[in-house]
Design an enzyme around this catalytic site. Sequence first.
Site, short mmCIF file in Angstrom:
data_model
loop_
_atom_site.label_atom_id
_atom_site.label_comp_id
_atom_site.label_asym_id
_atom_site.label_seq_id
_atom_site.Cartn_x
_atom_site.Cartn_y
_atom_site.Cartn_z
CG ASP A 102 5.85 -25.47 9.36
OD1 ASP A 102 6.98 -25.16 9.75
OD2 ASP A 102 4.96 -25.88 10.11
CG HIS A 103 10.43 -21.13 9.16
ND1 HIS A 103 9.43 -20.75 10.02
CD2 HIS A 103 11.56 -21.14 9.90
CE1 HIS A 103 9.95 -20.54 11.21
NE2 HIS A 103 11.24 -20.77 11.18
CE LYS B 93 13.88 -24.03 11.77
NZ LYS B 93 14.68 -22.86 12.05
CE LYS C 33 3.42 -19.90 12.21
NZ LYS C 33 4.14 -18.93 13.06
CD GLU D 154 10.91 -19.07 19.48
OE1 GLU D 154 11.43 -18.40 18.58
OE2 GLU D 154 9.69 -19.03 19.74
CG ASP E 291 3.81 -18.08 17.00
OD1 ASP E 291 3.71 -17.71 15.81
OD2 ASP E 291 4.85 -17.93 17.67
CE LYS F 20 7.38 -16.29 20.51
NZ LYS F 20 8.39 -16.76 19.55
NE ARG G 222 -2.81 0.50 3.20
CZ ARG G 222 -3.56 0.13 4.21
NH1 ARG G 222 -4.81 -0.20 3.99
NH2 ARG G 222 -3.11 0.10 5.42
CG HIS H 114 7.06 -24.05 13.46
ND1 HIS H 114 6.87 -23.89 12.11
CD2 HIS H 114 7.16 -22.79 13.97
CE1 HIS H 114 6.87 -22.60 11.82
NE2 HIS H 114 7.03 -21.90 12.93
#
Length: 484
Positions: free
Chosen positions: A175-176, A180, A146, A214, A233, A338, A48, A238
């Site tokens: 889905d990254h 891997k 995602k 994490e 999340d 996290k 935008r 994952h």
Amino acid sequence: MSAKARGALLCVLGATGDLTHRKLVPAVAGLRRAGLIDGPLPIVGFARQQLDDESFRQRLRETVEGDGADEVIAQTVYVPGDMRRAEDYVALARRLEQVEAEHGPFAGRLYYLAAPPSTYTDIFRNLGKADLQKEQGGFRRIVVEKPFGHDLESARALNRELLSVFREDQVFRIDHYLGKETVQNILVLRFANGIFEPLWNRRYVDHVQISVAESIGVEHRGKYYEEAGALRDMMQNHLLQLLTLIAMEPPVAFDADQVHNEKVKVLRAIRLPAPSDVSRVTVRGQYGPGEVAGKAVPGYRDEPDVRPDSQQETFVALKLQIENWRWADVPFYLRTGKRLNRRASEISVQFQRAPQRLFPRETRLQPNVLRLRIQPDEGMTLSVGAKVPGMRIELRDVDMAFDYGTFGKPRTEAYERLLYDALTGDSTLFTRRDEVEAAWQVVDTIEAGWRQEEIGPDSYPAGSSGPEAADELLHHDGRRWHLR
Ligand code: BG6
């Protein structure tokens, strides 16, 4: 990855978001450096903000680092437009044709959705209205980031919208984690070696643990996280994806459909806990203030854009059962959070003890555990009991270890791998419609239990290993987490 991908147009919808400079431009530069693209791969950004080509390039230059990024940026163009307005796709279509006329021919176009999920439906519709999905003079594929939906119902609705414009084989849901190296290696480990598969079942495996820890907090994503939480999340995608790779049956062939067929069977075999059982098999946590790497950090409720009385979880642990012949009664413990004491992802497969205790003090040995270290210290170890040299029979656990560093090769970044696969039309490392929906079904069931039983998150200090209840989840079964 060996054959080159033919040059194509990469049209990024929502190009001013951070995905473009953090992941996409570096991924294109990486593929170029590796000599994996045959021909040009220009980026056409669409978003935008009122920018022109040069001001968009300038922004990218300020934020993207790494070899070869300048070249990629020099070939990038920008089309300002509102992704929700069908009219604005006319200018986009024109610009795509222009770039094709100037720099083509191309193998096709890859539309990459890097926009907020709330715009997805409009984007699908508008691409369709402008006929941008039609395969005229090359492929048309779409990569969808995602989160894919917010729950089962919204994911179904999104799939319906998406598939009323594109065919499933044109769709690449990312889905990254699947990109891997260490995650791809799970299937190689299991199915390219003769020794694991005979043991990979309820007769020999005691239980499986999947941990994705994490140390970062929610950073600047408080608003999104308030809607999502750790269950949506991380777990929905994952961790459940890792679970499918560990638990699936050998596919008939290593191709996308066969692999997806087996993965979806695993998801469908997960026992859905009744609401009254949810508190027994799940743990919810939320980080409070604490210390990470010697630095004081705020609690979740003090993060920007987070409600001061938020009940959102930043940690979740689950005990899942897969109801099939291979895995009946073998618990799968999954946890992610996290602001934990470290960043580490690991899968461990714990085998049963030897059926007979032959040696004195053998009870001191731990059972054999195969640990697959997904990141950051990539590798695997198999712990075995061994005799300590000497006259006495003394046993000790030792590790047989493999480290990815042994290859002496840099690892391919997940986004490079996935972008390459989308360009070559291989969707093995993406998720199929039924897979995404089956994963939501699991998540929805847990959510419903939390809601019905009014289960809020337990607080854990930032920098710890999570709420105590997560340890108790395993202690209760006479087990403990391997990753501490
Ligand atoms: C993303 C989540 O999908 O994965 C983030 O939205 C999370 O919250 C990230 O931090 C973790 O990815 P990685 O590759 O750093 O383990």
